[in-house]
Motif scaffolding. Structure first.
Motif, PDB file in Angstrom:
ATOM      1  N   LYS A  59       3.552  12.998  -2.620  1.00 23.74           N
ATOM      2  CA  LYS A  59       2.842  11.731  -2.454  1.00 23.74           C
ATOM      3  C   LYS A  59       3.363  10.691  -3.426  1.00 23.74           C
ATOM      4  CE  LYS A  59      -1.453  11.247  -3.976  1.00 23.74           C
ATOM      5  NZ  LYS A  59      -2.872  11.466  -4.302  1.00 23.74           N
ATOM      6  N   THR A  71       0.282   4.293   0.183  1.00 25.61           N
ATOM      7  CA  THR A  71      -0.078   5.363   1.118  1.00 25.61           C
ATOM      8  C   THR A  71       0.495   5.123   2.514  1.00 25.61           C
ATOM      9  OG1 THR A  71      -2.175   4.339   1.768  1.00 25.61           O
ATOM     10  CG2 THR A  71      -2.211   5.839  -0.141  1.00 25.61           C
ATOM     11  N   GLN A  84       1.800   7.302  -5.665  1.00 25.86           N
ATOM     12  CA  GLN A  84       0.534   6.727  -6.108  1.00 25.86           C
ATOM     13  C   GLN A  84       0.784   5.783  -7.269  1.00 25.86           C
ATOM     14  OE1 GLN A  84      -2.602   9.605  -6.626  1.00 25.86           O
ATOM     15  NE2 GLN A  84      -3.812   8.220  -7.879  1.00 25.86           N
ATOM     16  N   ASP A  94       0.857  -1.185   0.000  1.00 20.26           N
ATOM     17  CA  ASP A  94       0.000   0.000   0.000  1.00 20.26           C
ATOM     18  C   ASP A  94       0.890   1.232   0.000  1.00 20.26           C
ATOM     19  OD1 ASP A  94      -1.742   2.100   0.509  1.00 20.26           O
ATOM     20  OD2 ASP A  94      -2.330   1.372   2.494  1.00 20.26           O
TER      21      ASP A  94
END
Length: 145
Positions: A114, A105, A116, A103
């Motif tokens: 970030k 995140t 992604q 994951d």
């Protein structure tokens, strides 16, 4: 490894490394860079990676950078090719491929905004540095269907 340059880089020339990281769904992990005018390609989606330290080879640099930037350890790290970042850092960048199925995140991001995963068909709407887009396109064109 295949180089996009006609001559070998000079000793001490600026070098870097980036990783095209895919998950089991074939999505690519991209890194949104900080919006700072002092860095190459601010506010662009890119690949994780960075510059080689003095005397460090690109393979060691990408392992170090993935750990430093995102606490990330990948599987199946493969050396792909080199492309020069002509319009940004000027570095000769070694592209690597790897896979990771976590994951994104939950990664402890130490640089940038970030991380992604993106499906390849959604990459065309992102702002990506030209040399990174070229490397991703080359990678996608060469991988088995």
């Amino acid at each position: 490894m295949h180089s996009d340059t006609t001559a070998s880089p000079e000793p001490g020339a600026a070098r870097g490394a980036v990783a095209i990281i895919t998950n089991r769904r074939g999505e690519l992990l991209l890194h949104l860079r900080d919006d700072l005018p002092a860095i190459a390609w601010p506010a662009h989606w890119s690949l994780l990676g960075g510059g080689c330290d003095p005397g460090e080879d690109p393979a060691a640099a990408i392992v170090r950078e993935l750990d430093e930037e995102a606490g990330l350890t990948v599987r199946n790290l493969t050396d792909l090719f080199e492309i020069r970042d002509e319009h940004g850092s000027g570095q000769l960048i070694t592209f690597f491929a790897a896979d990771w199925d976590g994951d994104e995140t939950s990664l402890p991001l130490s640089e940038g905004v970030k991380l992604q995963f993106f499906a390849p068909e959604h990459l065309d709407i992102l702002t990506i540095p030209p040399f990174i887009r070229d490397g991703i396109d080359r990678y996608l064109a060469a991988r088995p269907a």
